[in-house]
Design a protein around this motif. Structure first.
Motif, PDB file in Angstrom:
ATOM      1  N   SER A   2       0.851  -1.171   0.000  1.00 55.26           N
ATOM      2  CA  SER A   2       0.000   0.000   0.000  1.00 55.26           C
ATOM      3  C   SER A   2       0.892   1.226   0.000  1.00 55.26           C
ATOM      4  CB  SER A   2      -0.901   0.033   1.237  1.00 55.26           C
ATOM      5  OG  SER A   2      -1.738  -1.105   1.276  1.00 55.26           O
TER       6      SER A   2
ATOM      7  N   TRP B 153       1.395   4.795   1.400  1.00 54.91           N
ATOM      8  CA  TRP B 153       1.015   5.801   2.390  1.00 54.91           C
ATOM      9  C   TRP B 153       2.259   6.586   2.742  1.00 54.91           C
ATOM     10  CZ3 TRP B 153      -4.009   6.503   3.337  1.00 54.91           C
ATOM     11  CH2 TRP B 153      -4.887   5.439   3.075  1.00 54.91           C
TER      12      TRP B 153
ATOM     13  N   CYS C  10       0.699  10.912  10.374  1.00 58.34           N
ATOM     14  CA  CYS C  10       0.125   9.914   9.491  1.00 58.34           C
ATOM     15  C   CYS C  10      -0.891  10.630   8.620  1.00 58.34           C
ATOM     16  CB  CYS C  10      -0.526   8.811  10.328  1.00 58.34           C
ATOM     17  SG  CYS C  10      -1.317   7.549   9.377  1.00 58.34           S
TER      18      CYS C  10
ATOM     19  N   TRP D 231      -4.508   3.281   7.317  1.00 54.94           N
ATOM     20  CA  TRP D 231      -4.354   1.977   6.666  1.00 54.94           C
ATOM     21  C   TRP D 231      -5.552   1.067   6.961  1.00 54.94           C
ATOM     22  CZ3 TRP D 231      -0.055   3.795   9.718  1.00 54.94           C
ATOM     23  CH2 TRP D 231       1.030   4.273   8.959  1.00 54.94           C
TER      24      TRP D 231
ATOM     25  N   ARG E 149      -5.277  -2.508   5.426  1.00 55.31           N
ATOM     26  CA  ARG E 149      -4.054  -3.268   5.642  1.00 55.31           C
ATOM     27  C   ARG E 149      -4.258  -4.266   6.775  1.00 55.31           C
ATOM     28  NH1 ARG E 149      -0.035  -4.844   3.425  1.00 55.31           N
ATOM     29  NH2 ARG E 149       1.281  -4.613   5.261  1.00 55.31           N
TER      30      ARG E 149
ATOM     31  N   SER F 158      -7.908  -6.986   9.421  1.00 54.66           N
ATOM     32  CA  SER F 158      -7.466  -5.660   8.969  1.00 54.66           C
ATOM     33  C   SER F 158      -7.596  -4.660  10.109  1.00 54.66           C
ATOM     34  CB  SER F 158      -8.306  -5.205   7.781  1.00 54.66           C
ATOM     35  OG  SER F 158      -9.622  -4.866   8.197  1.00 54.66           O
TER      36      SER F 158
ATOM     37  N   GLY G 277       3.677   0.671   6.331  1.00 52.84           N
ATOM     38  CA  GLY G 277       2.609   0.015   5.610  1.00 52.84           C
ATOM     39  C   GLY G 277       2.988  -1.292   4.954  1.00 52.84           C
TER      40      GLY G 277
ATOM     41  N   GLY H  73       1.803   0.996  10.551  1.00 49.26           N
ATOM     42  CA  GLY H  73       0.808   0.322   9.729  1.00 49.26           C
ATOM     43  C   GLY H  73       1.225  -1.063   9.286  1.00 49.26           C
TER      44      GLY H  73
END
Length: 576
Positions: free
Chosen positions: A11, A13, A29, A49, A52, A73, A238, A265
């Motif tokens: 991902s 981020w 963040c 996230w 995630r 998640s 992430g 994350g």
């Protein structure tokens, strides 16, 4: 929980960490400043996230725990946390309460912790290995209002609460919370960074285990420290998948592993415990990028025959402590993983953590690196003077800047005298003996405190002595550490009986003493050796001469009246 395989996905981020000169680190963040509590920090991760994976339950762990395998998640975890929070709030739990968590390494440990944290409730992790005497002390000393525990442990917790004279509500991880046995404190301010988040018990060197009061700041800072550690320990936001076999009741997994993944994350893969025969299969199947270890783990893994799959994994580094220095380089060469030795204590948290995450790491010298600018270090000789370069001294630490206790524990529960003694002179006295090499790196030598370090567990000799002394055959007892090739230290008990047993009687009596001890203490605290002696080394005031005892103990294994009881030290089934 999804039932998808525990596979990694990417991902995109953005994240950043800005470090200020003293204590106040901030994390952004998607532009948001880091909040004060553990729950608020987790909420930021949910916002950044949501899809995630936060947790991964491996199939082998799921089978042992009888729970679903797969990934949870951040958003799914948060939905469960919100439901738990509402249920606890409805039942009357709030700021000022403490809640025991006896849930092993299950996802429910984290879900209940975060839900309770949102309400200002402090959690008290309870080691599943604790037995009657230990539970009675913990329940009474911590004054927990409720225990969220595995159903098979409810009876032992109820008995402990009754013996301690404390009201205690009990519930399973999937139960509705019972009504709080007493009201929360309405006068307390809203939970913040200084609010008690958890109470972790450490070994007491001079008596009962001490309860370390850990504020929210302690945990949030631990995640921040790990996220910005860099070097060989750099985390990718992430993307990380961190595998730990270490128990969530200890600060390594609870503070470093959990909070590092929350802040960045990442996905936490907490297995029930270290399984040597399947370790590398779990590492590969989980697609772990980081593993946490104890020194005993590399020693066991090196005993396995070499395999063409030894380096067939995605791990970039291991984070831990206590590896046998003679095995360090050989392990890294065989398995292709740098093992980054670190130093910290429950009391210090990340307020004064030190790690060998940059080259040169001085592999094979018990080196754990050099302090960064946010940590101050002194090495002090027995006379109280500064230790000379190359000479051993007790390690004293504090955080740099205006608040030397930033990131540390807030104090020992109900023991201000011990707290002040630990912070004598404005420095935290660790009880560890350390030296600096010519390059300024720190090398661990030994423990000054009377603590036995067995497979990552700190065992207070005096606690074991107090229990052994209650056995009817024991007239006097002293406990010391002796070397163990796999466990690091092993517990040896020097016992005086009247009369002294014969060689034929000694084995049966030793087994009886250890079997009895196993009903009162966690299995790892029981003696691995029972040595029957004529007398203990005592001072003029009848106190144990610990130095002389250590020398005596090292020469006792393999003598006729020293019985090897290590085979009896197995995890015990809990009576129904």
């Amino acid at each position: 929980m999804t039932t998808a395989s525990c596979a990694s996905s990417k991902s995109v981020w953005t994240w950043s960490i800005a470090t200020r000169p003293c204590a106040a680190s901030s994390y952004s963040c998607k532009g948001a400043a880091l909040s004060a509590t553990v729950y608020q920090t987790f909420l930021q991760a949910v916002q950044a996230w949501p899809d995630r994976p936060f947790l991964c339950v491996m199939p082998e762990t799921a089978e042992i725990y009888d729970i679903a395998a797969g990934e949870i998640s951040y958003q799914q975890a948060h939905e469960s946390i919100l439901a738990l929070k509402a249920a606890y709030q409805q039942a009357g739990y709030g700021h000022g309460h403490r809640a025991g968590l006896l849930l092993e390494n299950r996802p429910s440990f984290l879900l209940h912790w975060f839900a309770l944290n949102a309400l200002g409730v402090s959690v008290v992790p309870i080691n599943a290995e604790l037995r009657a005497a230990e539970l009675e002390y913990l329940v009474g000393h911590s004054e927990i209002a409720v225990a969220i525990a595995l159903p098979e442990r409810h009876a032992s917790l109820a008995s402990a609460a009754a013996a301690a004279g404390r009201p205690l509500a009990l519930m399973g991880p999937d139960d509705q919370p019972p009504t709080a046995p007493f009201a929360a404190d309405p006068t307390l301010a809203a939970p913040g960074s200084d609010t008690e988040c958890a109470l972790l018990y450490t070994s007491g060197t001079t008596g009962r285990p001490k309860g370390c009061i850990l504020p929210n700041q302690y945990f949030v800072h631990a995640g921040l420290w790990y996220a910005k550690a860099g070097g060989l320990a750099a985390l990718q936001a992430g993307r990380e998948r961190m595998l730990t076999p270490l128990p969530l009741v200890h600060m390594n997994a609870m503070a470093y592993s959990v909070m590092a993944m929350v802040v960045t994350g990442g996905c936490l893969i907490a297995i029930d415990r270290f399984h040597p025969s399947t370790w590398w299969d779990t590492v590969r199947d989980s697609q772990a990028s980081v593993v946490h270890y104890l020194g005993v783990m590399p020693a066991i893994l090196m005993k396995a025959p070499p395999s063409i799959d030894d380096q067939a994994h995605a791990v970039r580094f291991g984070f831990g402590a206590g590896i046998d220095r003679a095995l360090h380089q050989a392990f890294e060469q065989r398995f292709g993983i740098p093992l980054l030795e670190a130093w910290a204590m429950t009391e210090t948290g990340a307020g004064a953590v030190i790690i060998a995450n940059k080259e040169p790491r001085h592999i094979g010298t018990s080196c754990f690196g050099k302090e960064e600018d946010d940590v101050q270090v002194r090495l002090v000789s027995d006379t109280g003077a500064e230790a000379l370069p190359g000479d051993p001294g007790e390690l004293l630490v504090r955080h740099a800047g205006p608040d030397p206790r930033y990131g540390f524990f807030a104090g020992y529960l109900k023991d201000e005298a011990a707290t002040q003694e630990a912070w004598q002179g404005g420095w935290f006295h660790t009880g560890d003996i350390v030296r600096r090499n010519e390059q300024g790196h720190l090398q661990f030598i030994d423990r000054k405190k009377n603590v036995i370090r067995r497979s990552g567990e700190n065992i207070a000799a005096v606690e074991v002595e107090s229990v052994l002394g209650q056995h009817p055959a024991v007239k006097a007892v002293a406990v010391a550490a002796v070397p163990d090739a796999v466990r690091g230290d092993e517990v040896l008990a020097c016992i005086v009986t009247q009369p002294m047993p014969t060689a034929a009687e000694a084995a049966a009596l030793a087994r009886d003493i250890v079997s009895w001890t196993l009903t009162r203490l966690a299995y790892y605290k029981a003696p691995g050796y029972i040595a029957f002696v004529d007398a203990l080394p005592l001072t003029a005031t009848n106190k144990i001469q610990r130095g002389a005892l250590k020398t005596l103990a090292h020469g006792l294994p393999d003598t006729p009246l020293c019985i090897d009881t290590r085979s009896l030290k197995k995890r015990q089934e809990i009576p129904a």
